[in-house]
Enzyme design. Structure first.
Site, PDB file in Angstrom:
ATOM      1  N   ARG A   1      18.514   3.598  11.951  1.00 17.65           N
ATOM      2  CA  ARG A   1      17.433   2.637  12.123  1.00 17.65           C
ATOM      3  C   ARG A   1      17.993   1.544  13.025  1.00 17.65           C
ATOM      4  O   ARG A   1      17.816   1.596  14.219  1.00 17.65           O
ATOM      5  CB  ARG A   1      16.980   2.122  10.736  1.00 17.65           C
ATOM      6  CG  ARG A   1      15.609   1.513  10.746  1.00 17.65           C
ATOM      7  CD  ARG A   1      15.098   1.202   9.345  1.00 17.65           C
ATOM      8  NE  ARG A   1      15.927   0.237   8.626  1.00 17.65           N
ATOM      9  CZ  ARG A   1      15.608  -0.259   7.433  1.00 17.65           C
ATOM     10  NH1 ARG A   1      14.506   0.132   6.812  1.00 17.65           N
ATOM     11  NH2 ARG A   1      16.393  -1.140   6.839  1.00 17.65           N
TER      12      ARG A   1
ATOM     13  N   TYR B   1     -17.663   5.838  -6.198  1.00 14.88           N
ATOM     14  CA  TYR B   1     -17.831   6.529  -4.918  1.00 14.88           C
ATOM     15  C   TYR B   1     -17.271   7.948  -4.984  1.00 14.88           C
ATOM     16  O   TYR B   1     -16.211   8.178  -5.565  1.00 14.88           O
ATOM     17  CB  TYR B   1     -17.083   5.777  -3.812  1.00 14.88           C
ATOM     18  CG  TYR B   1     -17.743   4.497  -3.384  1.00 14.88           C
ATOM     19  CD1 TYR B   1     -19.032   4.478  -2.864  1.00 14.88           C
ATOM     20  CD2 TYR B   1     -17.062   3.291  -3.494  1.00 14.88           C
ATOM     21  CE1 TYR B   1     -19.620   3.287  -2.462  1.00 14.88           C
ATOM     22  CE2 TYR B   1     -17.637   2.101  -3.092  1.00 14.88           C
ATOM     23  CZ  TYR B   1     -18.923   2.105  -2.572  1.00 14.88           C
ATOM     24  OH  TYR B   1     -19.504   0.930  -2.180  1.00 14.88           O
TER      25      TYR B   1
ATOM     26  N   MET C   1     -13.699  -1.581  -3.079  1.00 18.47           N
ATOM     27  CA  MET C   1     -13.116  -2.743  -2.407  1.00 18.47           C
ATOM     28  C   MET C   1     -12.825  -3.888  -3.382  1.00 18.47           C
ATOM     29  O   MET C   1     -11.757  -4.509  -3.334  1.00 18.47           O
ATOM     30  CB  MET C   1     -14.054  -3.237  -1.305  1.00 18.47           C
ATOM     31  CG  MET C   1     -13.488  -4.401  -0.514  1.00 18.47           C
ATOM     32  SD  MET C   1     -14.641  -5.036   0.701  1.00 18.47           S
ATOM     33  CE  MET C   1     -14.572  -3.779   1.961  1.00 18.47           C
TER      34      MET C   1
ATOM     35  N   LYS D   1      12.512 -10.803   1.947  1.00 22.27           N
ATOM     36  CA  LYS D   1      11.621 -10.572   3.085  1.00 22.27           C
ATOM     37  C   LYS D   1      10.182 -10.416   2.577  1.00 22.27           C
ATOM     38  O   LYS D   1       9.962 -10.241   1.380  1.00 22.27           O
ATOM     39  CB  LYS D   1      12.081  -9.335   3.853  1.00 22.27           C
ATOM     40  CG  LYS D   1      12.298  -8.111   3.006  1.00 22.27           C
ATOM     41  CD  LYS D   1      13.227  -7.135   3.703  1.00 22.27           C
ATOM     42  CE  LYS D   1      13.256  -5.813   2.940  1.00 22.27           C
ATOM     43  NZ  LYS D   1      14.374  -4.979   3.381  1.00 22.27           N
TER      44      LYS D   1
END
Ligand SMILES: *Cc1c(COP(=O)(O)O)cnc(C)c1O
Length: 373
Positions: A137, A269, A317, A42
């Site tokens: 589930r 950052y 990023m 998957k």
């Protein structure tokens, strides 16, 4: 030229990992019939790409996935063996596609049985009726199961379904064998005397001796390993390497800058990492927009020019920073392995950011160039 980042997919490692699993299952069966293997692929082969997965798993007994479009694509790529949709179909229009491409389906709810009864199916579909044995589930409750299975058998008699099998899924095969044992007991009780093939066992259950071999079956048994086939571990405390598995994906990049950060100055950052002494820091062409996890903490392992070192500061990023103290000779262009062959395992990186290897493999961004070995 693209920026220096690359996901290398080693299809021979996929094939090797499948052989390891098949060998373990054969040993576990002690001369009895070993289970068949659905190679679970998957999410585009856990992020490795459908083409690579279809090539790497050429020797699998079947392929299992979620997305109908991906299943069709596997047929177009030349896969002629069984395909199983683990969540089955979602709307009546899917049924014609299943029939056309000979795709087997899980049946986990009444609505699916109803769609089958009302739809026009041109060729009998193979199906596995799913039991909810405690994961809550997907699947029919144990006390609903026999009625659901009987409806599937009626559809079989009408030529809507072909083979009808039984399946369930384990919630804690990676960390609590007692729960798996209880789910197996529930499965055996709910499905007792019902005909058809059986499908249980994700990677963790497949790699745990005794589970696959402990399932009582009168017809074929199919296990469903996923993550281990890609060379990552389903267990928090056992490495993939300890099972003889090889990483199929290597995420690599290069240093695009190397410089000295004065003692006491901070990197990146939020200034979350401060240099304890004047230290060399490298900047790597990989960031969270490439799929590297932003929540990786300072100290996350990373390899530069073949030497293991650590991430420092926050992941940006498009970039992240590394400690070059252990590799003083590394400069711009030096090879960096984020995870995979020649670097930390994806599981180690995942552990440093509170997640699992699965998530990192699936999240490698489309913008990252790929090369298949
Ligand atoms: C994903 C999945 C698997 C494979 O799980 P792994 O932990 O990757 O081995 C097996 N069965 C079902 C139903 C799944 O959704």
């Amino acid at each position: 030229m693209p920026r220096p980042i690359l996901a290398t997919i080693d299809t021979e490692a996929l094939a090797h990992n499948l052989r390891q699993v098949v060998q373990r299952l054969a040993n576990d069966a002690r001369g009895g019939p070993a289970p068949f293997v659905w190679a679970v692929m998957k999410a585009r082969g856990y992020g490795h790409g459908l083409e690579a997965a279809v090539r790497g798993f050429a020797q699998a007994d079947g392929l299992a996935m979620i997305d109908l479009d991906e299943a069709v694509r596997c047929r177009e790529l030349g896969w002629t063996g069984p395909i199983l949709l683990l969540e089955g179909f979602f709307q009546p229009a899917d049924l014609a596609v299943l029939a056309q491409y000979r795709i087997a389906t899980a049946i986990h709810c009444d609505e699916q049985l109803r769609m089958l009864a009302q739809g026009e199916v041109r060729a009998p579909l193979d199906a596995f009726v799913k039991l909810n044995s405690g994961m809550h589930r997907l699947g029919f409750q144990p006390d609903e199961y026999r009625a659901a299975f009987a409806r599937a058998q009626a559809l079989q008699a009408q030529g809507v379904l072909g083979t009808v099998g039984k399946m369930t899924h384990f919630a804690r095969a990676d960390d609590d064998p007692a729960v798996t044992r209880a789910q197996l007991d529930c499965f055996e009780q709910a499905t007792q005397d019902l005909p058809g093939p059986v499908s249980v066992c994700n990677s963790a259950a497949t790699l745990t001796p005794g589970f696959a071999a402990g399932v009582r079956v009168s017809e074929a048994q199919w296990v469903r390993p996923g993550i281990c086939l890609y060379g990552a571990s389903p267990f928090a405390s056992q490495t993939a390497a300890s099972f003889g598995l090889r990483p199929a994906m290597t995420l690599s990049a290069q240093l695009i800058s190397a410089h000295t950060v004065p003692a006491g100055e901070a990197v990146g950052y939020g200034q979350t990492f401060r240099a304890p002494h004047a230290m060399r820091v490298g900047v790597v062409a990989c960031g969270y927009a490439d799929g590297y996890p932003r929540h990786a903490v300072s100290g996350t392992p990373i390899s530069v020019a073949g030497v293991r070192t650590r991430l420092v500061g926050r992941v940006s990023m498009d970039m992240l920073a590394v400690d070059l103290d252990p590799v003083p000779q590394a400069g711009v262009g030096a090879e960096v392995v984020l995870w995979g062959q020649g670097g930390p395992s994806v599981d180690e990186v995942a552990a440093s950011c509170g997640t699992i290897g699965y998530e990192l493999l699936c999240a490698v961004a489309p913008r990252v160039p790929r090369r298949e070995l």
